[in-house]
Design a protein around this motif. Structure first.
Motif, PDB file in Angstrom:
ATOM      1  N   LEU A  93       0.835  -1.218   0.000  1.00  0.00           N
ATOM      2  CA  LEU A  93       0.000   0.000   0.000  1.00  0.00           C
ATOM      3  C   LEU A  93       0.861   1.255   0.000  1.00  0.00           C
ATOM      4  O   LEU A  93       0.621   2.195  -0.759  1.00  0.00           O
ATOM      5  CB  LEU A  93      -0.901   0.017   1.231  1.00  0.00           C
ATOM      6  CG  LEU A  93      -2.267  -0.628   1.116  1.00  0.00           C
ATOM      7  CD1 LEU A  93      -3.044  -0.379   2.384  1.00  0.00           C
ATOM      8  CD2 LEU A  93      -3.033  -0.060  -0.065  1.00  0.00           C
ATOM      9  N   ILE A  94       1.874   1.245   0.882  1.00  0.00           N
ATOM     10  CA  ILE A  94       2.735   2.409   1.018  1.00  0.00           C
ATOM     11  C   ILE A  94       3.492   2.668  -0.281  1.00  0.00           C
ATOM     12  O   ILE A  94       3.634   3.803  -0.736  1.00  0.00           O
ATOM     13  CB  ILE A  94       3.724   2.194   2.192  1.00  0.00           C
ATOM     14  CG1 ILE A  94       2.971   2.150   3.506  1.00  0.00           C
ATOM     15  CG2 ILE A  94       4.786   3.270   2.229  1.00  0.00           C
ATOM     16  CD1 ILE A  94       2.281   3.404   3.886  1.00  0.00           C
ATOM     17  N   LEU A 111       1.154   4.230  -2.699  1.00  0.00           N
ATOM     18  CA  LEU A 111       0.768   5.597  -2.334  1.00  0.00           C
ATOM     19  C   LEU A 111       1.918   6.590  -2.454  1.00  0.00           C
ATOM     20  O   LEU A 111       1.750   7.693  -2.965  1.00  0.00           O
ATOM     21  CB  LEU A 111       0.252   5.623  -0.890  1.00  0.00           C
ATOM     22  CG  LEU A 111      -1.190   5.224  -0.647  1.00  0.00           C
ATOM     23  CD1 LEU A 111      -1.461   5.230   0.849  1.00  0.00           C
ATOM     24  CD2 LEU A 111      -2.140   6.184  -1.339  1.00  0.00           C
ATOM     25  N   LEU A 112       3.089   6.193  -1.965  1.00  0.00           N
ATOM     26  CA  LEU A 112       4.147   7.195  -1.791  1.00  0.00           C
ATOM     27  C   LEU A 112       5.312   7.084  -2.762  1.00  0.00           C
ATOM     28  O   LEU A 112       6.042   8.051  -2.965  1.00  0.00           O
ATOM     29  CB  LEU A 112       4.689   7.143  -0.353  1.00  0.00           C
ATOM     30  CG  LEU A 112       3.688   7.532   0.723  1.00  0.00           C
ATOM     31  CD1 LEU A 112       4.349   7.461   2.082  1.00  0.00           C
ATOM     32  CD2 LEU A 112       3.143   8.927   0.495  1.00  0.00           C
TER      33      LEU A 112
END
Lengths: 446, 359
Positions: free
Chosen positions: B142-143, B146-147
């Motif tokens: 997820l990270i 997202l980033l």
């Protein structure tokens, strides 16, 4: 003679226990030379039509009594226990007492129409797609699904829950797609809890042994047969609870928040754009209130100086810290949302209007909150409603407070760590062994 | 099911978190010219230990993790390797927690006390560590989604102020960086991560090929993290900074961007990557503890106890100088671990294979 006595005592016993109900209907009727008593609930059975039908089927004139009894046997079930007779009455069946033979038969009568007809969905709106939605009747729902998914692969198993009161639950899955372990798990849970009473989704959650305190719903609920079909094909299990106009899809995954089958009724590019929009909506709803607090109260130096000044200007005269300001307005917003669900449709718009005036104009004019905040909150509320499924938008609404609180203490770092915490929570959630963040294909293969 | 992609994301994310922080300073301090030479040597070392380690692990069945490999080889070997691994993990967690809290206070939370920042970093990563290894890796995915785009955007945009003349001189005249302690410190960036491959074998199956792809994907980050500050400021200026890369990002000026400082977003993403790394290391520490010393205690309590210990030790580190000191001590341990573990695993693997053949 013995039969007659038995009948008398049975009838009087039934009378004693449920005779005080005014909708209990008793009617003596002659079929040829046999005298019978018909018992049933007039609130559930259409008596004139039922009797007409019975007479038509039995054709009294030509047959002897034996043949008539034989025919009754064919169309009904023989009952002997008092308890099961009473249960059958409350389930809406017609009980026929044949005095002479000491025989009790229950048959399926013509029911009163107590169900909605098939309507368009009330909460899962769609614009360009099929409009029929589930209603409260279990068999109607399964029928709707059979129409959508006419294949030998669709397996339906039905269970009856509860002791004193019966409630139906159906378990559906697609035989060649589903993860066998998942079906095994669900069936085991269902079969070992048949004595429990199911009224609400919380009861079903408990029955299946799913976590009670989870912020993310373990089920994905939908009203649309099309949606259920696509989930069945993806290898999920679907539950229908009697009198609940929703299909409960198990397990839910993160992607359900952003994608529905109906998107595929648009062109591919539009579909991607719509889903992207929902992802942006979720992130905006999560981050925006927190980011406001962080930028106003903790890290104003992050903004360009012009922007920082204009933000500061909007907050001129606001007497309390940004965090209190945001919490105050957020609570009012949540109240408005809740009130507009609660209120009758005719008064609903009033609340929206009053809320709009209070939020938009008066609060700013009175220098209670800054007008930038109004924009932020409106954007975040609208954004949180772009999520698919109302239960999912609750999740986002709650998560937003997590980022907000962290942001008020740690500024922008808090926003990011809040986001990290949400990611960690989402990543750690599993339903019956299947992760909420499951990758494509993880559901199958079993 | 094959979960190689989880491992790839985690590998990239935690390396990015470690490289973009202290690595540029160490490399810039170690030599004045041809920085790519020490970097390339380091990358070769990275690939060498990685392939050796993976090869060694392959000798053992999938359900054996590093701890069972060592404990089944006898008490002395277990003690010789598991204790240093444990200490190494503990010190690297202390360094990351303390170091990153320091930079947070320097850059954007100057009024917040250091302990509060350490509390939030440790609390959140302990939460994730308690949730288990699969949760850590899924969070990593997820990270990453997202980033990581943000990081790539910043890496691209930071070429804004580049002066290509600073690339020269291209070659190193002497290999004097080998005698600099800061060069050995820079191995922190590669030493910390790869060991997790030995811990997750049973729970997250992966293919070796993908790990090597991930390691290849990390190479540009090594080069960019050093060359961007050099190309922006020049070697002479860049060597005076404590966080050269952060300052290089700070020099970006985008007129259309509503935020004044890119650095914030960059640093915050890095910190989030590091949170993942801290929780992974915490999980590994607890894994070692619960398998070797205290199998009866629930992992929950162990995680809490270990993070409390880290927190208390961090409180006793008064200044950045002491962090550096700890970093230096950690270097000895690091080389013992990053060279000793892969080689010993290969030797044990061959030994067990031979014994199996004899049987």
């Amino acid at each position: 003679m013995k039969g007659l006595l038995f009948m008398k005592s049975l009838l009087s016993e039934i009378n004693k226990s449920i005779g005080k109900n005014d909708d209990l209907y008793k009617w003596s009727q002659d079929f040829g030379n046999i005298q019978v008593v018909l018992v049933g609930l007039s609130s559930l059975i259409d008596f004139p039509k039922t009797i007409q039908l019975l007479e038509g089927q039995i054709q009294t004139v030509r047959h002897s009594s034996e043949v008539i009894v034989q025919q009754l046997h064919k169309i009904g079930k023989v009952k002997s226990e008092k308890k099961e007779i009473i249960e059958a009455i409350f389930e809406g069946e017609l009980i026929i007492f044949i005095d002479e033979l000491g025989l009790v038969i229950s048959i399926d009568p013509v029911p009163k129409t107590l169900n909605r007809s098939i309507e368009s969905p009330s909460s899962d709106n769609n614009i360009q797609g099929p409009l029929s939605a589930f209603n409260e009747d279990l068999s109607t729902n399964i029928g709707l699904l059979r129409k959508e998914f006419s294949s030998v692969e669709l397996q339906v198993s039905s269970y009856t829950f509860g002791n004193s009161q019966k409630k139906g639950l159906s378990l559906l899955y697609c035989k060649d797609q589903v993860n066998n372990k998942l079906v095994e798990n669900v069936t085991k849970q269902v079969e070992s809890n048949l004595d429990k009473m199911l009224y609400t989704i919380q009861d079903v959650t408990k029955m299946l042994g799913l976590p009670k305190y989870s912020l993310i719903s373990s089920f994905n609920t939908t009203e649309s047969p099309q949606e259920v079909y696509s989930n069945l094909v993806k290898g999920r299990v679907v539950l229908f609870l009697d009198r609940l106009p929703y299909a409960l899809i198990l397990p839910s995954t993160l992607w359900d928040m952003f994608a529905i089958r109906n998107d595929e009724n648009y062109s591919f590019v539009i579909m991607i754009a719509l889903r992207l929009l929902r992802v942006i909506g979720a992130i905006t709803a999560l981050v925006l209130p927190g980011l406001y607090v962080a930028l106003v109260a903790v890290n104003p130096e992050m903004l360009r100086i012009e922007l920082a000044l204009s933000v500061a200007k909007t907050r001129e005269g606001v007497p309390y810290p940004a965090f209190v300001e945001v919490i105050l307005m957020l609570v009012i917003l949540e109240l408005i949302i809740e009130a507009s669900v609660r209120l009758p449709k005719s008064i609903g718009p009033t609340v929206t209007m009053v809320g709009g005036i209070v939020l938009g104009q008066a609060a700013v004019d009175a220098r209670l909150v800054s007008n930038l905040l109004i924009i932020i909150l409106a954007a975040s509320t609208i954004a949180s409603s772009t999520i698919v499924g109302f239960q999912n938008s609750f999740t986002i609404r709650i998560f937003k407070y997590n980022t907000l609180v962290l942001a008020s203490i740690f500024g922008v770092l808090g926003v990011f760590t809040g986001l990290f915490l949400v990611c960690a929570y989402i990543a750690s959630k599993t339903t019956l062994g299947i992760p909420y963040l499951s990758v494509k294909g993880e559901m199958k293969s079993g | 099911m094959d979960k190689s992609l989880y491992v790839v994301f985690m590998y990239i994310v935690s390396h990015a978190g470690l490289i973009l922080f202290l690595y540029p300073e160490n490399i810039i301090a170690s030599t004045t010219q041809g920085h790519w030479v020490p970097i390339v040597i380091e990358v070769f070392v990275h690939f060498f230990i990685l392939t050796v380690f993976l090869k060694g692990l392959n000798y053992f069945p999938k359900q054996n993790d590093l701890i069972t490999i060592y404990t089944s080889a006898g008490k002395i070997i277990a003690f010789l390797f598991l204790v240093p691994i444990f200490l190494y993990f503990l010190t690297s967690n202390i360094i990351t927690v303390r170091g990153y809290s320091e930079i947070i206070t320097i850059v954007f939370l100057s009024n917040t006390p250091l302990w509060a920042i350490m509390v939030v970093l440790l609390a959140i990563s302990s939460y994730l560590a308690i949730k288990g290894v699969e949760a850590i890796f899924r969070t990593g995915v997820l990270i990453f989604i997202l980033l990581f785009p943000l990081i790539i955007f910043i890496l691209v945009i930071s070429f804004q102020n580049v002066d290509w003349h600073y690339v020269y001189p291209l070659w190193v005249e002497d290999f004097s960086f080998f005698s600099q302690s800061s060069y050995y410190k820079s191995y922190f960036a590669i030493g910390g991560v790869f060991l997790f491959l030995g811990f997750i074998r049973a729970s997250i199956p992966y293919k070796n090929k993908y790990v090597l792809i991930a390691a290849t994907a990390v190479i540009p980050i090594f080069l960019l993290s050093v060359y961007i500050p050099i190309l922006v400021f020049g070697q002479a200026t860049a060597s005076t900074f404590l966080y050269p890369f952060v300052l290089a990002v700070d020099s970006i000026n985008l007129t259309w961007f509503m935020f004044d400082r890119m650095t914030m977003f960059f640093l915050l993403s890095i910190i989030i990557f590091i949170l993942l790394f801290i929780s992974l290391v915490l999980w590994m520490i607890v894994r070692v503890l619960s398998k070797c010393i205290a199998p009866s205690i629930k992992p929950f309590y162990l995680v809490v106890a270990v993070s409390l210990l880290i927190f208390i030790i961090c409180l006793f580190i008064p200044s950045w100088k002491d962090v550096e000191q700890l970093f230096l001590w950690n270097t000895i341990l690091r080389f013992y671990v990053i060279l000793g573990v892969p080689i010993s695993v290969v030797i044990l693997g061959i030994k067990s294979r031979l014994e199996g053949d004899i049987k």
